[in-house]
Scaffold this motif. Structure first.
Motif, PDB file in Angstrom:
ATOM      1  N   GLY A  19     -36.248  25.446   2.939  1.00  0.00           N
ATOM      2  CA  GLY A  19     -37.373  25.447   1.762  1.00  0.00           C
ATOM      3  C   GLY A  19     -36.809  24.648   0.701  1.00  0.00           C
ATOM      4  O   GLY A  19     -37.119  24.995  -0.417  1.00  0.00           O
ATOM      5  N   GLN A  20     -35.791  23.699   0.971  1.00  0.00           N
ATOM      6  CA  GLN A  20     -35.254  22.962  -0.161  1.00  0.00           C
ATOM      7  C   GLN A  20     -36.177  21.765  -0.493  1.00  0.00           C
ATOM      8  O   GLN A  20     -35.786  20.811  -1.376  1.00  0.00           O
ATOM      9  N   ASN A  21     -36.882  21.351   0.312  1.00  0.00           N
ATOM     10  CA  ASN A  21     -38.043  20.133  -0.264  1.00  0.00           C
ATOM     11  C   ASN A  21     -39.257  20.426   0.589  1.00  0.00           C
ATOM     12  O   ASN A  21     -39.476  21.444   1.313  1.00  0.00           O
ATOM     13  N   THR A  22     -40.378  19.628   0.213  1.00  0.00           N
ATOM     14  CA  THR A  22     -41.641  19.586   0.902  1.00  0.00           C
ATOM     15  C   THR A  22     -41.649  18.871   2.232  1.00  0.00           C
ATOM     16  O   THR A  22     -40.677  18.091   2.366  1.00  0.00           O
TER      17      THR A  22
ATOM     18  N   ARG B 269     -35.212  17.502   7.357  1.00  0.00           N
ATOM     19  CA  ARG B 269     -36.016  18.516   8.314  1.00  0.00           C
ATOM     20  C   ARG B 269     -35.235  19.764   8.170  1.00  0.00           C
ATOM     21  O   ARG B 269     -35.815  20.812   7.887  1.00  0.00           O
ATOM     22  N   TYR B 270     -34.019  19.462   7.927  1.00  0.00           N
ATOM     23  CA  TYR B 270     -33.162  20.851   7.682  1.00  0.00           C
ATOM     24  C   TYR B 270     -33.444  21.229   6.294  1.00  0.00           C
ATOM     25  O   TYR B 270     -33.674  22.696   6.199  1.00  0.00           O
ATOM     26  N   GLN B 271     -33.600  20.563   5.313  1.00  0.00           N
ATOM     27  CA  GLN B 271     -33.857  20.817   4.014  1.00  0.00           C
ATOM     28  C   GLN B 271     -35.473  21.354   4.086  1.00  0.00           C
ATOM     29  O   GLN B 271     -35.660  22.570   3.193  1.00  0.00           O
TER      30      GLN B 271
END
Length: 441
Positions: free
Chosen positions: A183-186, A177-179
């Motif tokens: 914007g670090q993952n979909t 969720r943090y990522q």
């Protein structure tokens, strides 16, 4: 899917609270004490032993005399008429005669062809055999006890491992969720994490249900309230220094099945001798102390009152010279039964030898599997640690992380299964060798 995700933690919280609301740890020694005291099957076996002990007592041997007492009385009213020597005729209306008697009878058999002697020895052997059957019941029940006890222990460890797996999945969801927020993952990683949490939650619920069911099974064996809560001792200690040759020799001497069939052979031999006793005579003593009294108010009676007491003794001999062939048939059948018991002993001996060899191979194989699973667990633990570090650095995907997590969980479950399988294989081998009740659990 989100509704399921939000509902499951509350369900897990409830069952988790119920699982921890337990009593103190049920140790192996306490479980053995409870099953020896409360198990219904063991109580039935002990009651059977009491019956056989009663049958083997002197009161059931035929060596004691029999004493009987009897008594009676009669009253006789008659109208009589008689002519005296001088020609005088006399009549008695309603002449009453009273007779009383009492006797004490004693009978004792001096010799009956040794039939009662061998019957008595047969009852003694049966009493000892019954004690062996109690031991056999105890061994079987203790093996059943630890089969369920260690299953509770295994499910306890599995539940703890699944709880850890669920915590790892929750941390992964938080990280995903943090990522996603940065914007670090979909959003796919978040959905995958939620799906995995639901899967882990369901697996944990099922494991806890199996644990509760198996705890009831254990309470049933212990013959106590099925809802009784307890924790379990998950430590396993193996008996050191076991050797195949020693186990094989112990089985030949101490295996309870072999000991029971030995008693059957002895009892059958006594039955042959009992059948032969029918060809010998029976000598007995009888004694009677009696009292008789007669009262007669008839004027025609020679004596108005007569009383007698006396002692009578006798010795008698009975010899059944021919009974139509029943005794001969009885001896033949008793000998055949004896031969069958000898054959049955050979069969049991072969089965015990097979069982001890199979148990020894199973035991060593289980120990080897345990050793391999321990190494496999260590390898998967190291692999998961490295994968976790790389996952935090973004060097592996969530799918790869999940696979490493599942590999670790499966290795933990397999190692736990192998540990308890090895212990149960050891207990089965000890039972066959007759040493189950002589070791520390």
């Amino acid at each position: 899917m989100r509704s399921i995700f939000y509902t499951l933690p509350f369900i897990l919280l409830f069952f988790g609270y119920a699982a921890h609301a337990q009593e103190e740890t049920l140790s192996k020694e306490e479980a053995i004490d409870l099953v020896l005291e409360n198990n219904l099957g063991i109580q039935v076996a002990r009651n059977t032993k009491r019956i056989d002990d009663n049958n083997a007592s002197i009161l059931n041997s035929g060596y004691l005399p029999t004493v009987t007492a009897n008594g009676g009385g009669t009253i006789d009213r008659q109208n009589t008429e008689g002519v005296l020597a001088n020609g005088e005729t006399r009549k008695a209306e309603g002449a009453e005669t009273r007779r009383y008697n009492a006797a004490l009878n004693v009978n004792y058999t001096l010799f009956d062809g040794l039939g009662r002697y061998y019957n008595y020895k047969s009852f003694k052997e049966r009493s000892q055999q019954s004690e062996l059957e109690v031991k056999q019941t105890i061994e079987t029940t203790i093996l059943q006890l630890f089969t369920v006890y260690y299953e509770v222990a295994r499910l306890t460890e599995n539940t703890n491992n699944l709880e850890q797996a669920l915590e790892i999945s929750k941390d992964r969801l938080t990280r995903a969720r943090y990522q996603f927020e940065y914007g670090q993952n979909t959003g796919l990683d978040v959905l995958n994490a939620e799906v995995d949490i639901n899967t882990d939650s369901i697996n944990l619920l099922n494991s806890r249900q199996q644990l509760r069911n198996t705890m009831r099974d254990l309470n049933l064996i212990l013959n106590r309230e099925l809802s009784t809560g307890f924790a379990i001792d998950t430590t396993v200690n193996f008996v050191p220094g076991l050797e195949m040759e020693s186990m094989h020799n112990e089985a030949k001497i101490n295996n309870v099945r072999l000991q029971i069939v030995e008693k059957d052979i002895t009892i059958s031999n006594y039955n042959v001798k009992v059948a032969r006793s029918n060809f010998l005579p029976t000598i007995g003593l009888t004694g009677t102390y009696g009292w008789n009294e007669s009262n007669n108010n008839s004027p025609l009676a020679f004596s108005l009152q007569n009383t007698s007491t006396g002692v009578t003794g006798a010795i008698n001999l009975t010899w059944n010279l021919f009974d139509g062939g029943r005794s001969i048939t009885g001896i033949k059948n008793a000998k055949i039964t004896y031969e069958n018991q000898e054959l049955f002993k050979k069969q049991i001996a072969l089965e015990v030898e097979r069982d001890i060899r199979n148990a020894w191979d199973s035991y060593n194989n289980a120990l080897y599997v345990l050793e391999v699973q321990e190494k496999n667990l260590q390898t998967n633990q190291n692999n998961f640690n490295r994968t976790d570090e790389r996952y935090q650095l973004g060097q592996v995907t969530s799918i790869e992380f999940r696979q490493a997590q599942l590999n670790l969980l499966n290795a933990e479950l397999a190692k736990s299964q192998a540990k308890y399988n090895a212990k149960l294989a050891e207990l089965q081998m000890l039972q066959i060798s007759g040493q189950l009740l002589n070791v520390d659990f």
